[in-house]
Scaffold this motif. Structure first.
Motif, short mmCIF file in Angstrom:
data_model
loop_
_atom_site.label_atom_id
_atom_site.label_comp_id
_atom_site.label_asym_id
_atom_site.label_seq_id
_atom_site.Cartn_x
_atom_site.Cartn_y
_atom_site.Cartn_z
N LYS A 54 0.86 -1.17 0.00
CA LYS A 54 0.00 0.00 0.00
C LYS A 54 0.91 1.24 0.00
CE LYS A 54 -4.18 -1.76 2.16
NZ LYS A 54 -3.75 -3.18 2.38
N VAL A 55 0.59 2.14 -0.88
CA VAL A 55 1.45 3.30 -1.04
C VAL A 55 0.65 4.60 -1.04
CG1 VAL A 55 3.29 2.10 -2.30
CG2 VAL A 55 1.32 3.02 -3.57
N LEU A 56 1.37 5.69 -0.81
CA LEU A 56 0.78 7.02 -0.85
C LEU A 56 1.17 7.64 -2.19
CD1 LEU A 56 -0.76 8.90 1.16
CD2 LEU A 56 1.47 9.91 1.72
N VAL A 57 0.17 8.11 -2.92
CA VAL A 57 0.41 8.63 -4.26
C VAL A 57 0.00 10.10 -4.32
CG1 VAL A 57 -0.23 8.43 -6.70
CG2 VAL A 57 0.05 6.37 -5.32
N VAL A 58 0.90 10.92 -4.83
CA VAL A 58 0.61 12.34 -5.01
C VAL A 58 0.39 12.60 -6.50
CG1 VAL A 58 3.04 13.06 -5.26
CG2 VAL A 58 1.35 14.69 -4.43
N ALA A 59 -0.56 13.48 -6.81
CA ALA A 59 -0.90 13.75 -8.21
C ALA A 59 -0.69 15.22 -8.55
CB ALA A 59 -2.35 13.36 -8.48
N GLY A 60 -0.61 15.48 -9.84
CA GLY A 60 -0.48 16.86 -10.31
C GLY A 60 0.95 17.34 -10.27
N SER A 61 1.10 18.67 -10.28
CA SER A 61 2.45 19.25 -10.36
C SER A 61 3.32 18.85 -9.18
CB SER A 61 2.36 20.78 -10.45
OG SER A 61 1.75 21.31 -9.29
N SER A 62 2.70 18.52 -8.05
CA SER A 62 3.49 18.15 -6.86
C SER A 62 4.25 16.85 -7.06
CB SER A 62 2.57 18.05 -5.64
OG SER A 62 2.07 19.33 -5.30
N ALA A 63 3.86 16.04 -8.03
CA ALA A 63 4.60 14.81 -8.32
C ALA A 63 6.04 15.14 -8.71
CB ALA A 63 3.91 14.02 -9.43
N ARG A 64 6.21 16.31 -9.30
CA ARG A 64 7.56 16.71 -9.72
C ARG A 64 8.43 17.15 -8.55
NH1 ARG A 64 4.62 20.13 -13.55
NH2 ARG A 64 5.70 21.89 -12.61
#
Lengths: 90, 90, 90, 90, 90
Positions: A54-64
């Motif tokens: 199980k993982v935590l996933v960040v989306a959008g520009s914050s992924a960079r």
């Protein structure tokens, strides 16, 4: 961020140079009861997560902003391996 | 990112100058079983992908990080041609 | 980006200064068969598009990259007039 | 922004360094009548909110503008504890 | 952007410092026929809009471009009071 589990991987040899060496993981968003949501996301792993974790996933520009992905053209990144999560529904 | 396949192209002669020379592709998001999702996205091809190929598509501001698209007003870009993807559903 | 058609206009005299002189268009997202999707978006026209024309609409921060919209508080812009689009469904 | 209530917490020891010390909260978006919406978001608490409190949650790149989260790879943050909200439906 | 109407306000005393003095409005997205859409958004008013007025709402990072909101952690802002909008459905 969302809670997801790692389902698989994507292999792409012809790709943007900055994706070189990145691990492209297929992750499935989870409901809080641990069941799968519909849909999936392809996210770059930045924390050395393993299959089915199980993982935590960040989306959008914050992924960079995830470690090692400055100026990389991605919109989703795995930024944590989840040990546990607790909640009270009511 | 999402997995999609290239369905077609968009021709626009009257457009923002920075779109000049960009290949505007119509892509269809795919489910993990290879079937089409509903809907579509118009994405700029940045890796020389061919018709019907499965591709990796990035959305949002990160599309501008794709090779050659700095400051170009786009919100989706093809950043890889997918050789294969593997996953275990359960 | 999405394919849409121009449906109408929005008039707002009391507004953010940087919106001054901008053409606020109501656009309707289209399916690939040319029928309307549900919903609408208010987008700033940056290419001199006309009523009922099919247009290319960019959303999110990239709308501010459209010609003349640097630092303007918008999240959607018309960046092209579509001459045609072609696709093969299968 | 959305109105949500704090439901629980996420524990992740293997994670992006910049997440170190951040409180990862599971929040549930609320309807205006106070009932739960479906779904959830994992958001970083930046205001010392308590369990079951109603909070204001910001999403996207603006989450990184929340106090202490510059350059942190997050896409949702709790930026306020809601004392009350009033509305007239009609 | 979307067309919405102002429904109410949110009061939060414990909040991010940069939200100090901001008017947090509950707005309801509208259909083009003037009826309510489901859902709501909490947006910062930046143009002095009044209750029940129809307003133009910008979402995402562009909300921070609205007058006086540079570096404020918000993802939605009211940027105009709508005098009228016209459209031809067909």
């Amino acid at each position: 961020m969302i809670i997801a589990r790692i389902l698989g991987t994507v292999v792409a040899s012809q790709k943007d140079e900055r994706l070189s060496g990145k691990k492209l993981m297929i992750v499935k968003p989870l409901n809080l009861d641990g069941t799968d949501q519909s849909g999936y996301v392809v996210a770059v792993d930045t924390v050395g997560a393993g299959f089915h974790e199980k993982v935590l996933v960040v989306a959008g520009s914050s992924a960079r902003l995830a470690e090692g992905n400055k100026d990389v053209p991605i919109d989703a990144a795995i930024i944590g391996v989840i040990d546990s999560f607790d909640f009270v529904q009511n």
